[in-house]
Write a protein that holds these residues in place. Structure first.
Motif: not given
Length: 567
Positions: A147-161
């Motif tokens: 899982s991950f914690n996404f914020t509106p200004t985050a780099n979208p690449d953090i989601i690819f877990t």
């Protein structure tokens, strides 16, 4: 001598308006008008079961006579038992459909949460467009981090877990899909599930799939085999690639389904009932110059080029180019949960006017290629417990519909047959595909007529890429060969709907209230009413002489009119 009743709607000084002439020949039906604007989706599946989500689903299910569908990511994603917020975060959702017994590794199938999501759809007149994904943690070849914690200004690449990886066992994956499809048939019935779409994964050409192309083709084969074991008549397809044809990915996928070796069965090819891909615009924020203030600028051309590329590839495969095509994400930008200056179009009028102009051009492209364009999926839903008009790409905010939802109400009121219609202010298709809409505004028209010829519905938009003041369009709309037969001088009712700054626009109403984040109960009622599709004025009567009539009205920049003539 022609005698007609001319109706004037004057909303701005005509000296500042640009004259645009629109002509419609009601005797010239150019073909069926496909009801493409009835597909929606979101990353976060669990919001469908929340109070605001259910209200919005009811609105989606009521858009028109044609069936509405909903597509969601994360229908098979595993929840983190230590994280109580995991079902409702930005770009995240989970269902625990598949886990394994820690003592012996045996599968545990639990479709309770998936059922709750699908029940919410169907209780509100919406059907599942089932996206088969993502990878449960227990099946992932690289499960951690998951899982991950996404914020509106985050780099979208953090989601690819870990959820984006291939399975440790394709047969285990197939069995999960079989169990899911069989459970769906048992719960909802074969007749119902036969009306659903089953699409394998999402955007496998980018890190949503951390495997190879060949591994995706294997995933497709096993997924489809699992569905069809449970329901041989199910509708299956893919590949939902990002970026239109995405280089040679779409072509290689179609080649595989036609004559490749099926990795699940060993036979030739793989079942394919529909083809999907994604198309996105690319807005930018333009810095100020001496002559132009800083502003947002849309780019429709990039989305249309995606569509053109994919239609071209599909058309070249003669054995499958008749299949339904769904653009299973079709949006002005690429990140619904992101907030930057590049996406400051989402609350107001640019979003619906862009959608009217873009979807019409996509229908035009499909006619040009002779392909079966069935649906365009707007990747936008809602977020419970978020601020009012927070800037995300959503259809509603705190049970208040944004202007964007009203263009779908308009599309839902269009008739089944497309009429020949010309506008002196409409850009040629090739021009929009090359350079979008950067000079004068695009004053376009889409006209339709009912099967029996007793109703004509016409949508007119005034669109420009720039979020800047532009001249109004003074519209002169003339219809010929309509409602012929019977007595001369036939009187027809005209209902004129409008999306502009003061109609069908809860955002402008909210700003006039002072942008309250805690509206009073009366303000809430007013905002909900402002979010509905509204008439420009009470219905009027238009007299058709020898099948001809004309009206005039003013159309501000980024405004949209729907005119419904009915006997």
């Amino acid at each position: 001598m022609l005698s007609v009743l001319v109706v004037f709607y004057v909303l701005a000084p005509l000296c500042y308006a640009r004259q645009v002439n629109i002509t419609i020949d009601a005797s010239n039906v150019v073909g069926d008008l496909p009801p493409v604007a009835r597909f929606f989706g979101a990353d976060e599946p669990n919001y469908a079961t929340y109070p605001d989500g259910r209200v919005l689903l009811d609105h989606l299910g009521s858009l028109g006579p044609h069936q509405t569908y909903f597509r969601a990511h994360n229908l098979l994603t595993t929840c983190d038992p230590s994280d109580q917020t995991s079902p409702h975060r930005l770009k995240w959702g989970c269902t625990n459909a598949y886990t394994e017994d820690p003592s012996d590794g045996q599968p545990i199938y639990n479709f309770t949460i998936v059922d709750e999501i699908f029940d919410a759809y169907m209780e509100n007149g919406v059907k599942p467009y089932v996206e088969i994904g993502f990878m449960p943690q227990a099946l992932s070849t690289s499960p951690n981090p998951y899982s991950f914690n996404f914020t509106p200004t985050a780099n979208p690449d953090i989601i690819f877990t870990g959820w984006s990886n291939p399975p440790v066992s394709f047969p285990k994956w197939e069995e999960l899909i079989f169990q899911w499809a069989q459970h769906s048939v048992d719960k909802y019935g074969e007749e119902e599930v036969n009306t659903w779409y089953w699409e394998v994964w999402n955007e496998p050409n980018i890190p949503y799939w951390n495997g190879t192309e060949e591994q995706y083709f294997t995933l497709y084969d096993y997924s489809v085999n699992g569905v069809l074991r449970a329901l041989p008549s199910a509708t299956v397809g893919g590949p939902a690639v990002a970026g239109g044809a995405s280089g040679d990915f779409l072509g290689l996928f179609l080649t595989h389904t036609i004559n490749g070796t099926n990795n699940a069965t060993g036979s030739g090819g793989a079942p394919l009932d529909f083809i999907s891909f994604h198309a996105k615009g690319s807005p930018t924020f333009i810095d100020a110059t001496d002559s132009v203030p800083a502003h947002l600028q849309m780019n429709m051309a990039s989305a249309l080029q995606n569509v053109d590329d994919a239609f071209s590839v599909i058309q070249s495969f003669h054995t499958v180019n008749h299949l339904p095509i769904v653009i299973s994400e079709d949006d002005p930008d690429s990140l619904a949960a992101g907030v930057t200056p590049n996406v400051e179009y989402r609350n107001g009028l640019i979003y619906p006017s862009y959608t009217a102009a873009a979807f019409t051009r996509e229908i035009d492209l499909a006619e040009q290629y002779g392909v079966n364009f069935t649906g365009a999926t707007t990747w936008a839903f809602e977020y419970d417990d978020h601020p009012y008009f927070d800037g995300f790409r959503v259809l509603a905010t705190n049970q208040i519909d944004k202007p964007i939802l009203n263009i779908f109400r308009i599309f839902g009121m269009m008739e089944s047959k497309r009429l020949e219609a010309q506008s002196t202010g409409q850009y040629p298709l090739a021009a929009v595909m090359t350079s979008s809409v950067r000079n004068e505004s695009d004053v376009g028209v889409l006209a339709s007529i009912s099967e029996g010829g007793d109703k004509i519905a016409v949508v007119v938009w005034n669109y420009h890429d720039d979020a800047l003041p532009k001249p109004d369009a003074q519209i002169s709309l003339n219809i010929s060969n309509a409602f012929v037969g019977g007595a001369s001088g036939r009187v027809t009712s005209l209902t004129h709907y409008r999306i502009d700054q003061s109609h069908s626009n809860a955002y402008s109403a909210w700003k006039l209230m002072g942008s309250p984040q805690h509206p009073t109960p009366n303000q809430q009622i007013d905002l909900k009413m402002a979010g509905m599709l509204q008439m420009l004025q009470p219905p009027t009567e238009v007299q058709f002489e020898n099948g001809m009539a004309g009206i005039q009205f003013n159309l501000p920049i980024h405004a949209i009119s729907l005119l419904v003539f009915e006997q």
